[in-house]
Design a protein around this motif. Structure first.
Motif, PDB file in Angstrom:
ATOM      1  N   VAL A   1       0.846  -1.192   0.000  1.00 22.54           N
ATOM      2  CA  VAL A   1       0.000   0.000   0.000  1.00 22.54           C
ATOM      3  C   VAL A   1       0.882   1.243   0.000  1.00 22.54           C
ATOM      4  N   LEU A   2       0.508   2.216  -0.840  1.00 22.77           N
ATOM      5  CA  LEU A   2       1.252   3.474  -0.926  1.00 22.77           C
ATOM      6  C   LEU A   2       0.264   4.630  -0.777  1.00 22.77           C
ATOM      7  N   GLY A   3       0.587   5.577   0.082  1.00 23.19           N
ATOM      8  CA  GLY A   3      -0.323   6.696   0.304  1.00 23.19           C
ATOM      9  C   GLY A   3       0.276   7.739   1.215  1.00 23.19           C
ATOM     10  N   HIS A   4      -0.592   8.605   1.751  1.00 24.99           N
ATOM     11  CA  HIS A   4      -0.124   9.765   2.513  1.00 24.99           C
ATOM     12  C   HIS A   4      -0.843   9.879   3.862  1.00 24.99           C
ATOM     13  N   PRO A   5      -0.644   8.940   4.771  1.00 21.41           N
ATOM     14  CA  PRO A   5      -1.343   8.996   6.063  1.00 21.41           C
ATOM     15  C   PRO A   5      -0.891  10.185   6.918  1.00 21.41           C
ATOM     16  N   LYS A   6      -1.875  10.983   7.310  1.00 21.15           N
ATOM     17  CA  LYS A   6      -1.603  12.133   8.195  1.00 21.15           C
ATOM     18  C   LYS A   6      -0.483  13.029   7.657  1.00 21.15           C
ATOM     19  N   GLY A   7      -0.423  13.191   6.325  1.00 27.79           N
ATOM     20  CA  GLY A   7       0.577  14.071   5.744  1.00 27.79           C
ATOM     21  C   GLY A   7       1.952  13.472   5.596  1.00 27.79           C
ATOM     22  N   MET A   8       2.108  12.180   5.879  1.00 28.87           N
ATOM     23  CA  MET A   8       3.383  11.499   5.638  1.00 28.87           C
ATOM     24  C   MET A   8       3.376  11.013   4.187  1.00 28.87           C
ATOM     25  N   HIS A   9       3.954  11.800   3.297  1.00 30.83           N
ATOM     26  CA  HIS A   9       3.854  11.541   1.876  1.00 30.83           C
ATOM     27  C   HIS A   9       4.617  10.278   1.469  1.00 30.83           C
ATOM     28  N   TYR A  10       3.942   9.454   0.691  1.00 29.41           N
ATOM     29  CA  TYR A  10       4.498   8.222   0.129  1.00 29.41           C
ATOM     30  C   TYR A  10       4.976   7.251   1.207  1.00 29.41           C
TER      31      TYR A  10
END
Length: 301
Positions: free
Chosen positions: A201-210
């Protein structure tokens, strides 16, 4: 003699300076999340001067429309397995930040609410969650919408032109970008994932990019959702990979780098009402089978 032994181990001594020879490895840069967000906000000013994005009112209308499956130029499946780092490097250029730009009632500065998404057609077609698009369409609490955009990993910003297809039930929205003919990296869609398959999974949880995480498919089931008097059942694929708010809409990939799902929500299980201790958090993703109901391929995969 000591110098020779150290040289064999990759340690070179020169005039009192110790230099560690790492070999053929390539160091990765550290992500500066504050710098990324600041650059994103600054880039919006010039973008909005030259390109119009879909308005919140237009988004409301398009989210309410029933659209048949759209034909897209989907990229071919990957058939060769990849290491975790190879999947990360492969998926990162096609994984986007979906940014809702708005003005709040407390200051004159523009703000961005960030979620995730991924490109599936090089012409600029992006998948994210329905609830992400709906958040822009129905922005509230005195906030004024400025525009809906996406940011690529290389820093390029594109305006969202329209919502081509969507499903509230399956929590999916397919967005069209204003690319002016430019081709951008895209991810291939698999047919399905199976319980026990390895996932990334790749995404931006709570502003943690990538933010990149790994797990397995833990379950495929029909989730009960909706309001009390309007219950619905929808396809869900639970995974054990980590994500959080801001990851919504991000790609869930198999060990080949093909998309098998889209991050959707989390569900916390507690022991009981009398004992609210957390026992498990289910990570729900929308299986790719649901996305195939919205898109079809113009090319042979």
């Amino acid at each position: 003699m000591l110098a020779k032994k150290m040289l064999k181990k990759g340690l070179i001594i020169t005039t009192g300076i110790f230099l560690l020879v790492v070999g053929a490895t390539h160091a990765q840069t550290f992500t500066d999340d504050a710098k990324i967000l600041n650059a994103y906000q600054k880039a919006l000013d010039s973008l909005f001067l030259n390109v119009k994005t879909i308005t919140a009112t237009q988004a409301q209308t398009q989210l309410a429309e029933n659209i048949n499956a759209i034909s897209l130029n989907l990229v071919k499946l990957n058939k060769n397995g990849k290491t975790g780092n190879e999947i990360y490097e492969y998926a990162k250029p096609a994984t986007v930040t979906v940014g809702i730009a708005y003005l709040c009632p407390r200051c004159s500065n523009s703000h961005i609410s960030e979620s995730s998404g991924y490109v599936i057609d090089p012409k600029g077609i992006v998948v994210t969650n329905y609830h992400v698009a709906a958040l822009y369409a129905n922005i509230s609490d005195g906030n004024k919408p400025l525009g809906l955009t996406v940011r690529m990993a290389d820093g390029k910003i594109y305006a969202v032109k329209s919502i081509l297809a969507c499903s509230k039930t399956n929590d999916l929205a397919v967005l069209e970008l204003v690319t002016n003919g430019e081709k951008i990296p895209a991810l291939p869609l698999a047919q399905a994932g199976k319980v026990g398959d390895e996932v990334y999974v790749l995404g931006h949880p709570k502003g943690m990019h990538y933010f990149f995480s790994r797990g397995i498919v833990t379950n495929k089931y029909m989730e009960e959702a909706g309001e009390h008097d309007k219950k619905i059942f929808r396809e869900m694929m639970a995974v054990s990979a980590d994500y959080a708010t801001g990851s919504s809409g991000g790609p869930v990939m198999d060990s080949y780098g093909n998309v098998i799902g889209t991050v959707s929500n989390t569900k916390m299980f507690t022991h009981s009402e009398m004992n609210p201790s957390v026992q498990m958090v289910v990570k729900n993703t929308v299986p790719v089978e649901s996305l195939w109901k919205l898109v079809r391929s113009e090319s042979n995969q």
